[in-house]
Scaffold this motif. Structure first.
Motif, mmCIF file in Angstrom:
data_model
loop_
_atom_site.group_PDB
_atom_site.id
_atom_site.type_symbol
_atom_site.label_atom_id
_atom_site.label_comp_id
_atom_site.label_asym_id
_atom_site.label_seq_id
_atom_site.Cartn_x
_atom_site.Cartn_y
_atom_site.Cartn_z
ATOM 1 N N ILE A 23 0.853 -1.182 0.000
ATOM 2 C CA ILE A 23 0.000 0.000 0.000
ATOM 3 C C ILE A 23 0.891 1.235 0.000
ATOM 4 O O ILE A 23 2.041 1.189 0.435
ATOM 5 C CB ILE A 23 -0.983 0.025 1.197
ATOM 6 C CG1 ILE A 23 -0.244 -0.026 2.537
ATOM 7 C CG2 ILE A 23 -1.996 -1.096 1.081
ATOM 8 C CD1 ILE A 23 -1.166 0.061 3.762
ATOM 9 N N ALA A 84 0.249 3.117 8.074
ATOM 10 C CA ALA A 84 0.173 2.068 7.045
ATOM 11 C C ALA A 84 0.679 0.736 7.593
ATOM 12 O O ALA A 84 0.064 -0.315 7.368
ATOM 13 C CB ALA A 84 0.978 2.480 5.814
ATOM 14 N N ALA A 119 -6.218 -7.240 1.581
ATOM 15 C CA ALA A 119 -6.199 -6.140 0.615
ATOM 16 C C ALA A 119 -7.599 -5.650 0.287
ATOM 17 O O ALA A 119 -7.831 -4.448 0.133
ATOM 18 C CB ALA A 119 -5.476 -6.577 -0.654
ATOM 19 N N TRP A 125 -6.216 3.990 0.362
ATOM 20 C CA TRP A 125 -4.810 4.085 -0.041
ATOM 21 C C TRP A 125 -4.722 4.436 -1.518
ATOM 22 O O TRP A 125 -5.488 3.933 -2.330
ATOM 23 C CB TRP A 125 -4.083 2.769 0.254
ATOM 24 C CG TRP A 125 -4.171 2.431 1.700
ATOM 25 C CD1 TRP A 125 -5.011 1.553 2.301
ATOM 26 C CD2 TRP A 125 -3.416 3.027 2.751
ATOM 27 N NE1 TRP A 125 -4.841 1.553 3.667
ATOM 28 C CE2 TRP A 125 -3.853 2.458 3.967
ATOM 29 C CE3 TRP A 125 -2.423 4.000 2.794
ATOM 30 C CZ2 TRP A 125 -3.325 2.826 5.201
ATOM 31 C CZ3 TRP A 125 -1.893 4.349 4.027
ATOM 32 C CH2 TRP A 125 -2.344 3.770 5.207
ATOM 33 N N TYR A 127 -2.517 3.586 -3.613
ATOM 34 C CA TYR A 127 -2.078 2.427 -4.378
ATOM 35 C C TYR A 127 -2.169 1.205 -3.474
ATOM 36 O O TYR A 127 -1.840 1.275 -2.295
ATOM 37 C CB TYR A 127 -0.627 2.601 -4.853
ATOM 38 C CG TYR A 127 -0.127 1.416 -5.640
ATOM 39 C CD1 TYR A 127 -0.441 1.278 -6.979
ATOM 40 C CD2 TYR A 127 0.617 0.423 -5.029
ATOM 41 C CE1 TYR A 127 -0.011 0.177 -7.709
ATOM 42 C CE2 TYR A 127 1.051 -0.677 -5.750
ATOM 43 C CZ TYR A 127 0.736 -0.796 -7.087
ATOM 44 O OH TYR A 127 1.162 -1.884 -7.796
ATOM 45 N N LYS A 128 -2.606 0.086 -4.069
ATOM 46 C CA LYS A 128 -2.717 -1.154 -3.307
ATOM 47 C C LYS A 128 -2.597 -2.311 -4.291
ATOM 48 O O LYS A 128 -3.218 -2.307 -5.348
ATOM 49 C CB LYS A 128 -4.076 -1.169 -2.605
ATOM 50 C CG LYS A 128 -4.437 -2.437 -1.911
ATOM 51 C CD LYS A 128 -5.737 -2.317 -1.123
ATOM 52 C CE LYS A 128 -6.919 -1.971 -1.954
ATOM 53 N NZ LYS A 128 -8.191 -2.016 -1.200
#
Length: 142
Positions: A23, A84, A119, A125, A127-128
């Motif tokens: 992430i 995170a 996930a 987030w 980006y993941k």
């Protein structure tokens, strides 16, 4: 949908059935600044490489995870990175760390199913993705 990528682990041998969730917080970390901060720490915490390499050599995922440490994460000391890391651990990661000089963070999971479940539950987030180790190259799964 969560991206699933199979990727090489840069000559670090990990058990083939483990998986990673990556992430990225909405914060950047300058690589030169990260190293500058690290250089200013008089006695930085470090990973015990002898112990870590013993676990890697034996393919012991739980031992590997309990001995991972990123000195640049320690030096960066950013609330967004700590958040995170905690989110990944709360989602079932055996360990979670900042990647290199940041700011992406990865969590290690015992298998692809637990990584995908985690996930899918993580939100907010920029980006993941979910990754699995492969011997060479990378493969975009979906």
């Amino acid at each position: 949908p969560v991206k699933l990528v199979k990727c090489v682990t840069n000559d670090i041998y990990v058990p083939a059935d483990c998986a990673f969730v990556i992430i990225k917080p909405d914060v950047g970390i300058s690589t030169p600044e990260a190293f500058k901060k690290y250089d200013s720490i008089s006695n930085p915490k470090r990973c015990n490489m002898d112990v870590l390499l013993r676990y890697i050599g034996g393919g012991k995922l739980f031992g590997i995870c309990s001995n991972l440490f990123n000195v640049l994460e320690y030096a960066a000391d950013r609330e967004e990175i700590a958040h995170a890391v905690q989110e990944l651990k709360n989602s079932g990661a055996l360990s979670a760390l900042m990647t290199g000089s940041g700011s992406a963070v990865f969590g290690v999971f015992p298998d692809i199913a637990s990584a995908q479940t985690a996930a899918e539950k993580l939100s907010g987030w920029s980006y993941k993705c979910v990754c699995q180790p492969v011997k060479q190259g990378w493969e975009f799964v979906y």
